[in-house]
Design an enzyme around this catalytic site. Structure first.
Site, PDB file in Angstrom:
ATOM      1  N   CYS A  44       0.865  -1.187   0.000  1.00 65.36           N
ATOM      2  CA  CYS A  44       0.000   0.000   0.000  1.00 65.36           C
ATOM      3  C   CYS A  44       0.892   1.224   0.000  1.00 65.36           C
ATOM      4  CB  CYS A  44      -0.903   0.003   1.238  1.00 65.36           C
ATOM      5  SG  CYS A  44      -2.119   1.339   1.214  1.00 65.36           S
TER       6      CYS A  44
ATOM      7  N   GLY B 142      -3.763  -3.103   1.008  1.00 63.63           N
ATOM      8  CA  GLY B 142      -4.018  -2.135  -0.044  1.00 63.63           C
ATOM      9  C   GLY B 142      -5.222  -1.248   0.194  1.00 63.63           C
ATOM     10  N   GLU B 143      -5.284  -0.188  -0.595  1.00 63.23           N
ATOM     11  CA  GLU B 143      -6.402   0.757  -0.523  1.00 63.23           C
ATOM     12  C   GLU B 143      -7.321   0.469  -1.713  1.00 63.23           C
ATOM     13  OE1 GLU B 143      -7.934   3.175   1.390  1.00 63.23           O
ATOM     14  OE2 GLU B 143      -9.233   3.086  -0.368  1.00 63.23           O
TER      15      GLU B 143
ATOM     16  N   SER C  37     -13.566  -1.111   2.895  1.00 67.88           N
ATOM     17  CA  SER C  37     -12.960  -0.179   3.838  1.00 67.88           C
ATOM     18  C   SER C  37     -12.005   0.750   3.112  1.00 67.88           C
ATOM     19  CB  SER C  37     -12.195  -0.960   4.917  1.00 67.88           C
ATOM     20  OG  SER C  37     -11.528  -0.066   5.784  1.00 67.88           O
TER      21      SER C  37
ATOM     22  N   SER D  35     -11.760   4.245   7.659  1.00 64.16           N
ATOM     23  CA  SER D  35     -10.704   4.231   8.673  1.00 64.16           C
ATOM     24  C   SER D  35     -10.511   5.653   9.152  1.00 64.16           C
ATOM     25  CB  SER D  35      -9.408   3.695   8.069  1.00 64.16           C
ATOM     26  OG  SER D  35      -9.577   2.351   7.709  1.00 64.16           O
ATOM     27  N   LEU D  36     -11.076   5.960  10.309  1.00 61.72           N
ATOM     28  CA  LEU D  36     -11.053   7.346  10.790  1.00 61.72           C
ATOM     29  C   LEU D  36      -9.836   7.582  11.692  1.00 61.72           C
ATOM     30  CD1 LEU D  36     -12.719   9.945  10.634  1.00 61.72           C
ATOM     31  CD2 LEU D  36     -13.860   9.220  12.717  1.00 61.72           C
ATOM     32  N   HIS D  37      -9.817   6.916  12.818  1.00 66.97           N
ATOM     33  CA  HIS D  37      -8.649   6.809  13.698  1.00 66.97           C
ATOM     34  C   HIS D  37      -8.207   8.075  14.428  1.00 66.97           C
ATOM     35  CE1 HIS D  37      -8.565   2.906  11.989  1.00 66.97           C
ATOM     36  NE2 HIS D  37      -7.839   3.163  10.943  1.00 66.97           N
TER      37      HIS D  37
ATOM     38  N   CYS E 296      -6.041  -7.314  11.883  1.00 64.95           N
ATOM     39  CA  CYS E 296      -6.079  -6.060  11.126  1.00 64.95           C
ATOM     40  C   CYS E 296      -4.735  -5.360  11.186  1.00 64.95           C
ATOM     41  CB  CYS E 296      -7.089  -5.085  11.727  1.00 64.95           C
ATOM     42  SG  CYS E 296      -8.739  -5.675  11.747  1.00 64.95           S
TER      43      CYS E 296
HETATM   44  N1  SAH Z   1      -6.667   0.518   3.163  1.00 65.76           N
HETATM   45  C1  SAH Z   1      -7.975   0.335   3.647  1.00 65.76           C
HETATM   46  C2  SAH Z   1      -8.302  -1.118   3.798  1.00 65.76           C
HETATM   47  C3  SAH Z   1      -7.474  -1.856   4.845  1.00 65.76           C
HETATM   48  S1  SAH Z   1      -8.551  -2.218   6.127  1.00 65.76           S
HETATM   49  C4  SAH Z   1      -8.160   1.088   4.946  1.00 65.76           C
HETATM   50  O1  SAH Z   1      -7.169   1.530   5.500  1.00 65.76           O
HETATM   51  O2  SAH Z   1      -9.293   1.265   5.364  1.00 65.76           O
HETATM   52  C5  SAH Z   1      -7.557  -2.553   7.445  1.00 65.76           C
HETATM   53  C6  SAH Z   1      -8.101  -1.888   8.701  1.00 65.76           C
HETATM   54  O3  SAH Z   1      -7.186  -2.202   9.767  1.00 65.76           O
HETATM   55  C7  SAH Z   1      -8.109  -0.389   8.581  1.00 65.76           C
HETATM   56  O4  SAH Z   1      -9.158   0.179   9.322  1.00 65.76           O
HETATM   57  C8  SAH Z   1      -6.794  -0.028   9.209  1.00 65.76           C
HETATM   58  O5  SAH Z   1      -6.761   1.306   9.609  1.00 65.76           O
HETATM   59  C9  SAH Z   1      -6.725  -0.997  10.350  1.00 65.76           C
HETATM   60  N2  SAH Z   1      -5.369  -1.198  10.837  1.00 65.76           N
HETATM   61  C10 SAH Z   1      -4.212  -0.958  10.191  1.00 65.76           C
HETATM   62  N3  SAH Z   1      -3.166  -1.263  10.986  1.00 65.76           N
HETATM   63  C11 SAH Z   1      -3.672  -1.695  12.151  1.00 65.76           C
HETATM   64  C12 SAH Z   1      -3.089  -2.197  13.349  1.00 65.76           C
HETATM   65  N4  SAH Z   1      -1.792  -2.301  13.479  1.00 65.76           N
HETATM   66  N5  SAH Z   1      -3.912  -2.574  14.347  1.00 65.76           N
HETATM   67  C13 SAH Z   1      -5.262  -2.508  14.193  1.00 65.76           C
HETATM   68  N6  SAH Z   1      -5.858  -2.063  13.071  1.00 65.76           N
HETATM   69  C14 SAH Z   1      -5.078  -1.651  12.058  1.00 65.76           C
HETATM   70 FE1  SF4 Z   2      -2.898   1.300   3.406  1.00 68.24          FE
HETATM   71 FE2  SF4 Z   2      -5.116   0.926   4.858  1.00 68.24          FE
HETATM   72 FE3  SF4 Z   2      -2.711   0.209   5.831  1.00 68.24          FE
HETATM   73 FE4  SF4 Z   2      -3.312   2.784   5.584  1.00 68.24          FE
HETATM   74  S1  SF4 Z   2      -4.313   1.297   6.920  1.00 68.24           S
HETATM   75  S2  SF4 Z   2      -1.364   1.824   4.970  1.00 68.24           S
HETATM   76  S3  SF4 Z   2      -4.530   2.790   3.726  1.00 68.24           S
HETATM   77  S4  SF4 Z   2      -3.745  -0.658   4.062  1.00 68.24           S
END
Ligand code: SAH
Ligand code: SF4
Length: 389
Positions: A129, A184-185, A216, A238-240, A358
């Site tokens: 990604c 990936g996105e 997502s 993915s707001l965070h 995740c």
């Molecule tokens: N790229 C898209 C699809 C990936 S989804 C996106 O970011 O939405 C994967 C989900 O897991 C996303 O919500 C991402 O923010 C979350 N994620 C990424 N790294 C993580 C981690 N180390 N612990 C928990 N969630 C995580």
């Molecule tokens: Fe890519 Fe989603 Fe990971 Fe961000 S959280 S690096 S957009 S896969």
């Protein structure tokens, strides 16, 4: 652009080593055109579709509704391909993770998460990604390329193979739901994802309804409306973080599409209502975004949007710069959100022992030279400009 960087960026045509064309990933119309192109009737495409996507057959010889000469003609020219399974790991909690190798050697992961009343497959859309979110393992891998529609559909087909669900039962499926939440996105590879999901949703085939598919995104604002209009799948965002300042640090895409734009796009996502809410994913990072004040700001930010908030305890990976919030902090945060009227389930980490939770997915992608990386950066910038304009 040199040859290698083109190969690194564009999906390869998915062809068998012996030159036969892969039928997986073609739309119905394309499959019909193939049949007409070799002098067969259009309805053959319908028959083939049923064998490939309803029955999961990969060998033309088994397709008994087709006459023998037709089967032979098809076998000479076409193949029904699956990626190679390089590794098949099973977690103590039943989660399964496959590392799949594509014909050009690139690898991606898919994860199956069994639950009591359903089974969810987490599907990847890209090798790596480009978005480099600081908490995400996949983000530490350079993007090598987008996956083709064939490679996205094939992840679902391979899981069905492994789970022995061809044809899939109408109820009680082990693979009942799909989430585009792997590597990936997905909205940076929209065309291929859309084509693949249309195949996955087709009622005379894999037949997983749009209500059981969730995409997502990290917030690729310009693509969200189209995704809702064309696919109408459930949206997860993915707001965070609740301020641009923090979100831009942990998710660099926020610099391009800041919170206000993102929230507006969510508000206007086609088909959103109280029965069909947007899921906001919120990774709980200790001391970073997990305070009660953050929870209150979150409630404020989402005011008026039919939403559900999925709290994801941070999943660690080697070298990660963050830690998981304490259970107490997650509970307090969740209570505030809940009391404001939003469902706020905490996502139980699944498959941690096999790095399948995740944000833990990563595969070894091609090592690129500095020049190739620069070329990739240039193409991505071009793509961003295209999206922005
Ligand atoms: N790229 C898209 C699809 C990936 S989804 C996106 O970011 O939405 C994967 C989900 O897991 C996303 O919500 C991402 O923010 C979350 N994620 C990424 N790294 C993580 C981690 N180390 N612990 C928990 N969630 C995580
Ligand atoms: Fe890519 Fe989603 Fe990971 Fe961000 S959280 S690096 S957009 S896969």
């Amino acid at each position: 652009m040199n040859a290698l960087s083109i190969a690194a960026l564009s999906p390869l045509p998915h062809t068998h080593a012996d030159g036969r064309k892969n039928l997986v990933g073609l739309s119905r119309e394309e499959l019909e055109a193939e049949m007409l192109g070799i002098g067969l009737e259009k309805f053959r495409a319908r028959q083939l579709w049923h064998w490939i996507y309803h029955r999961g057959v990969t060998d033309f010889a088994v397709m008994s509704t087709l006459a023998k000469p037709v089967r032979e003609t098809l076998a000479e020219r076409y193949a029904v391909l699956r990626p190679t399974v390089v590794r098949d790991l099973k977690s103590a909690d039943g989660t399964r993770k496959w590392l799949l190798r594509m014909p050009d050697g690139q690898e991606v992961e898919s994860v199956h998460i069994p639950e009591e009343d359903r089974g969810t497959l987490c599907v990847s859309s890209q090798v790596g990604c480009t978005l480099t979110c600081r908490f995400c393992h996949t983000g530490t891998q350079r993007l090598v390329r987008n996956l083709t529609a064939a490679e996205i559909v094939a992840q679902v087909m391979l899981a069905r193979d492994a789970l022995g669900e061809w044809p899939a039962p109408p109820d009680g499926r082990m693979l009942s739901n799909v989430v585009m939440m792997g590597m990936g996105e997905p909205l940076y590879n929209y065309e291929n994802v859309a084509k693949a999901l249309k195949i996955v949703m087709d009622g005379d085939g894999i037949s997983i309804s749009k209500r059981r598919i969730t995409l997502s995104t990290s917030g690729v604002v310009p693509m969200m409306k189209r995704c809702g209009e064309e696919l109408n799948v459930n949206l997860a965002v993915s707001l965070h973080a609740v301020t641009d300042e923090l979100r831009s640090i942990i998710m660099p895409i926020n610099r391009k599409y800041p919170l206000k734009q993102l929230i507006d796009a969510c508000r206007n996502y086609p088909g959103v209502n109280n029965a069909r809410r947007i899921t906001f994913e919120y990774v709980m990072l200790k001391g970073i975004n997990d305070s009660p004040a953050d929870a209150r700001a979150l409630v404020n930010l989402l005011k008026g949007i039919p939403a559900k908030i999925n709290l994801i305890p941070f999943n660690p990976w080697p070298g990660a710069p963050y830690e998981r919030s304490t259970d107490k902090a997650i509970q307090v945060f969740g209570d505030i959100v809940n009391n404001a009227g939003y469902a706020s389930p905490v996502r139980t980490p699944r498959g941690e022992d096999i790095m399948a939770a995740c944000g833990q997915l990563k595969s070894d992608s091609l090592r690129l030279t500095a020049a190739q990386r620069a070329e990739i950066d240039r193409v991505i910038a071009e793509k961003d400009a295209e999206l922005a304009g």
